[in-house]
Every structure is written in C-alpha cells, then in structure tokens.
Enzyme design. Structure first.
Site, short mmCIF file in Angstrom:
data_model
loop_
_atom_site.label_atom_id
_atom_site.label_comp_id
_atom_site.label_asym_id
_atom_site.label_seq_id
_atom_site.Cartn_x
_atom_site.Cartn_y
_atom_site.Cartn_z
N HIS A 140 0.72 -1.37 0.02
CA HIS A 140 0.16 -0.12 0.06
C HIS A 140 0.74 1.26 -0.14
CE1 HIS A 140 -3.19 -2.64 0.73
NE2 HIS A 140 -3.99 -1.66 -0.04
N GLU A 149 -11.18 -10.76 -4.58
CA GLU A 149 -9.95 -10.74 -4.19
C GLU A 149 -9.55 -11.88 -3.51
OE1 GLU A 149 -8.86 -6.95 -2.33
OE2 GLU A 149 -10.79 -6.86 -1.13
N ASP A 205 -4.65 -8.15 -4.02
CA ASP A 205 -4.83 -9.11 -3.00
C ASP A 205 -5.18 -10.54 -3.86
OD1 ASP A 205 -4.49 -8.14 -0.52
OD2 ASP A 205 -6.39 -6.92 -0.99
N CYS A 251 -9.74 -3.31 -10.16
CA CYS A 251 -9.10 -2.10 -9.48
C CYS A 251 -7.67 -2.31 -8.84
CB CYS A 251 -10.06 -1.72 -8.49
SG CYS A 251 -10.50 -2.52 -7.11
#
Ligand code: PEP
Ligand code: MG
Length: 597
Positions: free
Chosen positions: A201, A444, A468, A515
């Site tokens: 992240h 995910e 993920d 995404c």
C-alpha cells in the site's frame, strides 16, 4: 544490489512510482530507540483535546507493543529479564506522569511529544543522580519506554515528514502507509525504501500522490548520507548516489522527455477509451483522499472506481463519524460532477493499520481480521456509520457501495441485512437516499473466484482486486520484497481466474471492474481488454497511457492474446504474448515505461 563507479553508486530495485527526481537525500534513521528532545510546537487551546488524545493513542499502542513483547519473550528469556517489560508497562501506566503531561498540553500549550519528553526527562535526571545503583538503572528503563512512545508520536521516524523544510528525497528502511499518506508532496521529491514491493500500500499511495518511488532497495541506507545528491528513476527502479555531471545531464533530459510524454497524453484525455473495433472500456480512478480528485479529472477519468475509505481513519486520534463521512462523500460527488463513484467500506488490517481501531498484533495480519471481517466482528457501529453515510450521500449523485475481502456468500447476506437495517432507519428518519443503490463486492480471494457464479446472483457488480488476488492465490505476501519475484499478475492461474469471474458475471448480466494495480500497468492492458473487463480503475497518472493503448487495440486481437496467454505454461510466456502486441501497437509506451535511459 549496489555497484560502485568511482564515487557514483547505482542501486537497482523495484520501481514503484513513475517519475524522475533529482535532489538531496534526507536519510531517516529509525529513532524508535533514541531518546532526544523533540521540537517544541505551540498548540492552539482548541486543539488540546486532540493533542491529549494523540498522546493517549501513542501510550495505548506502546502498552500493546510491550504486552506483546512480554508474551513473545516468555519462555525465551529468564523470568527476571522478562520482568523488564513489566517495569516498562508500569511506566506507561504511571498516572502521575500522565497527568503532568496532560497538564503541560492543556495549560501550557506545548505539543504532546515535547510535553511528554520534558516530564519524563525530569524523572530521568532525578533518578540518575541517586546513589543506589538499582534505582539509577531504572533511568534506562524510563528512557527506553519514552523512546518508544516518542517514536510512536513521531510516526517512528523522529522527523515530522509532513513538515519538511527543504525539498528532499527521503531514504528510509520502511514507511508505513499511514506515514506515507502524510508526506508533504511539495517537499518530498521522491522516496526510496529498503522494504516493500510494487503492490504494497505504500507503493500504491506513492503512485496516487504522484511521488516517484523505489521500494525493496536493500542496503541503500548504508550507502547514502544526509545531503548526498541523488537521482531517482521511478520508471526502472534506479537510484544513483552522488551522480557525475554527465549522468545528471542524461537524467535531466529523461525528465524533460517524460514531461513532454505526459503533456501529449493529457491532450488525449477527452478521447473515448474504445478499441478500434468499438469495445468501450471505462477508465476510472482509485482515490485515497479528496486531494487527488483534481488531478484525476485532469487525467480524464470517467469516474471513481475505488475510493479507499480507510485513509480517513489513519490520522492518530482521528475517527470520522457519520457526518464527516457523509460530507466527504458529498463533496466528492460534487467535485466530480455527477460521474459514478464507488465507495469501498473500510479495508483496514493487513499492512494498513489505524491506531484507533483494534487491529494490531496478529501473527498473519493479511489472513486475519481485515476489512469486512473486522467490521462484522468488532466494528459494527463503524460499518453502520459508513453505510448510512454512503446511503445518505447517494441522494446527491451516482454513488455505489462496495465491500472488500469477501470470501463467502454468508458475508454478503450479513452485509445486506445490515444495509437493510440502515435503510429502514433512514426511512424512519425521513432522509433521502437511493433505494436501488448498486451494491458490489471485491473479488480478491480465490474462494470468491471459485463461487463467483453464486456471488454474481447477489450483487450488481464485481471489482477484481488483483493486488490481493495474486497475494492470496500465489501465497505471496504483497509487502515482502524477498518473494516479490514470484508476484506475477500475468501468471496463467490469475488470468484463468479473471476469465472465470468474467464468465460468471456475463451469465448473470453484471459488470466487472479491475481495480488492482494490474489495471494501471500498460503491460497487462491487452490481456485485460482481451478478457472483456468493462472498467479499469487505477492511479490517475496511468489513465492516459492506458487510454492510448486501448485506442490502438482491437478487441479481436486482444482476445486472441488473452486466450494464448491463459494457455501458456509460464508467466514469462504469458507476459510475452501481451508485450509483443503492445510493442507492435504502442512502442512509445514500451520505450518510456520499461527501458532505462
Ligand atoms: C486489491 O486488492 O487489488 C485492491 C484494489 O485493494 P487494496 O490494494 O486496497 O487491498
Ligand atoms: Mg485488496
């Protein structure tokens, strides 16, 4: 890895955020264990509550850490040594000391870290002059705990990264997503960290914030001194320490080429993102805060495909309530002029931690109480606040709600029942909202892929979170640089899974977005188009390049490439299928993004 050419040193690591930066290094050595007087900042009286809260949050976290350490070393150390942590715990629980700190904040308006240091230091000085050697030694304990608490208050870096005075390239061992979110974009020209991978992240945030970044640069801390001139090439993952004059000129030229490339792309921002044979793909932006809206509009986004709400909870001591959430979502809708927005409910846990939410100290945090699991198990009130705020904001624009980390249909049943409760409440309160708001889930987990046919009957859209999905499918911690080489979104297993999700969605007539970072990486555009994905949601800087590629692709050709890639035996072969087509239709992008100078 480092190579030495005279005094110029070159590091190669993972490119995490595009761009060239040239400037002096600011090396952040962990001050977690250092005991030093922090800067004295004056706090306006109206901020006292917030400052005291910040102090309490740091204390709570220090207590949690100490308790965890105490448990971890039990059985490893002698009981007597393990007791050190009990002594430390007593210090963080010392009421008198805490009251004095609070008094300094409230009555004398000093900031929390300075107040805490001053109070503690008085104790340290008094104890250090005691004749009894045992008592004297306790000063070291106090300093140790104080460093921990100070480190927590200063985001562990000991330097307020949101308040740098000079433009610099930040070099650190690690930067947490919350520390990254507070970086001052005007002052941080780039950052280089020794840990992390391209989909951690921290890397994702760097791209959103448009800060060139390199991750996984092991050993870089050893070879860089504060003030050293650096060049960071975020296209290929190169850091050059003390560059020679010629090298600097080369990179200045590359930076100019890069700027021109983006200016050209910007001119295409109003063009349709459609293949040569008419397959339209929506290009949306992933946003972490309202600050990013303006540039996403500039880059020509069609809407917001993912608004990550968790960053609203990452400021220590801050926990937005329903009103604040509602106002933020309304503002977002207003700013993007009626375009569609997907708001994702809290996805905290894994590598994203918020001090004020109870998600610390798990052995396997990515497999733990993350996202909806945390919300359903221990943060139901927070989830209700989020759902109510999203519903209320839905009266003002095209808002959709999305739930992360779904692994079974039972979770959707439970989430929908909470949504129904919230809708009932809002009705009774006479508030407006969109009763037919679209509900989506992130795909995910491999389990969600396997039952995508069942889940497709329960929701209005899917958004495939490849970050993920790759992590959980290939069993690769997305934060761990040691296994980053195995992190391959082009693995035929992943391509087949996306295909399976697309088939399930097509059969039930729902739309699908991707995404994860894969959507904004030009190398994968032919594959995702070929698999028939309807929306690509990405960091907004990437939109221009992806639009240009889509406009040069034919759906038919892309489908053939995707089919061949799925049938490949290796990830390399699958990627090559895509790259060959890319090189043929858009050599400019291959050139800029993937080649050195
Ligand atoms: C993903 O997993 O692909 C995703 C978009 O969610 P996040 O990166 O926030 O986990
Ligand atoms: Mg995810």
């Amino acid at each position: 890895m480092s190579v030495t050419h005279n005094i110029e040193k070159v590091f190669h690591a993972t490119a995490a955020s595009l761009g060239i930066a040239i400037g002096p290094a600011l090396v952040i050595r962990e001050l977690h264990k250092s005991y030093a007087e922090p800067e004295d900042k004056v706090i306006p009286p109206e901020d006292s509550d917030c400052e005291v809260e910040r102090f309490n949050v740091a204390l709570d976290q220090a207590r949690d850490e100490l308790e965890e350490l105490r448990v971890r070393i039990q059985g490893v150390l002698e009981e007597r040594e393990a007791n050190v942590f009990d002594a430390h715990l007593m210090i963080v629980d010392d009421k008198m000391l805490m009251d004095e700190v609070e008094d300094m904040i409230r009555r004398h308006h000093h900031c929390a870290e300075y107040s805490f240091f001053k109070v503690v230091d008085r104790y340290v000085t008094a104890i250090s002059v005691m004749p009894d050697p045992y008592i004297k030694e306790r000063a070291a304990d106090i300093k140790d705990v104080a460093s921990r608490v100070l480190g927590l208050m200063l985001n562990r870096q000991g330097v307020a990264l949101d308040k740098l005075t000079e433009k610099s390239i930040v070099i650190a061992h690690d930067l947490s997503p919350s520390a990254t979110a507070t970086l001052d974009r005007e002052k941080v020209l780039a950052f280089v960290i020794e840990t992390g991978s391209n989909t951690s992240h921290t890397a994702i945030l760097a791209r959103s914030m448009q800060i060139p970044a390199i991750v996984g640069a092991k050993g870089v801390m050893q070879d860089v001194e504060n003030g050293d001139l650096l060049i960071v090439d975020g296209f290929v993952g190169t850091v050059i320490v003390l560059p020679e004059g010629d090298t600097r000129k080369l990179y200045e030229a590359k930076a100019t080429r890069e700027e021109k490339f983006y200016v050209d792309l910007m001119r295409e921002s109003k063009l349709r993102s459609e293949t040569t044979d008419g397959f339209a793909v929506q290009l949306a932006a992933n946003l972490e805060s309202l600050d990013e809206v303006e540039s996403a509009i500039k880059f020509g986004m069609y809407g917001v495909g993912l608004f990550r709400t968790e960053y609203m909870y990452m400021t220590p001591g801050k926990r937005p309530g329903e009103e604040e959430l509602f106002n933020t979502f309304r503002k977002l809708i207003a700013e993007i002029n009626g375009k569609p927005v997907v708001i994702r409910t809290l996805d905290i846990g894994g590598d994203k931690l918020a001090d004020n939410l109870g998600v610390i100290n798990e052995t396997n945090p990515f497999l733990g109480l993350r996202a909806i699991r945390l919300c359903l198990k221990q943060e139901r009130q927070l989830l209700r606040e989020q759902i109510r705020a999203i519903l209320r904001a839905s009266a003002y624009g095209n808002l959709k709600i999305m739930f992360p980390m779904v692994s079974c249909s039972e979770e959707i049943v439970e989430l929908k029942s909470i949504m129904q409760e919230c809708m009932g409440q809002l009705d009774r309160e006479g508030r407006n909202f969109n009763k037919n708001i679209e509900v989506g889930i992130m795909i995910e987990t491999p389990a969600a892929v396997a039952v995508a046919d069942v889940l497709a009957e329960m929701v209005d859209f899917f958004s495939i979170g490849t970050n993920d999905l790759v992590q959980y499918t290939s069993a690769i911690d997305r934060d761990n640089e040691a296994v980053a080489y195995l992190y391959r979104p082009e693995h035929p297993a992943i391509l087949k899974m996306i295909n399976q999700v697309m088939e399930a969605a097509r059969n039930k007539g729902i739309w699908v977005s991707v995404c994860g970072e894969m959507a904004g990486d030009p190398r994968y555009t032919p594959l995702l188009v070929g698999l028939g994905v309807h929306e690509f949601s990405m960091n907004s800087v990437a939109i221009g390049a992806i639009r240009r590629i889509i406009r040069k692709l034919s759906l038919h050709e892309a489908e053939e490439v995707a089919k061949r890639a799925m049938a490949c035996r290796t990830s390399d072969d699958a990627l090559n299928e895509s790259l060959q087509l890319l090189a043929k239709i858009s050599p400019d992008i291959t050139e800029l993004a993937f080649k050195g100078i």
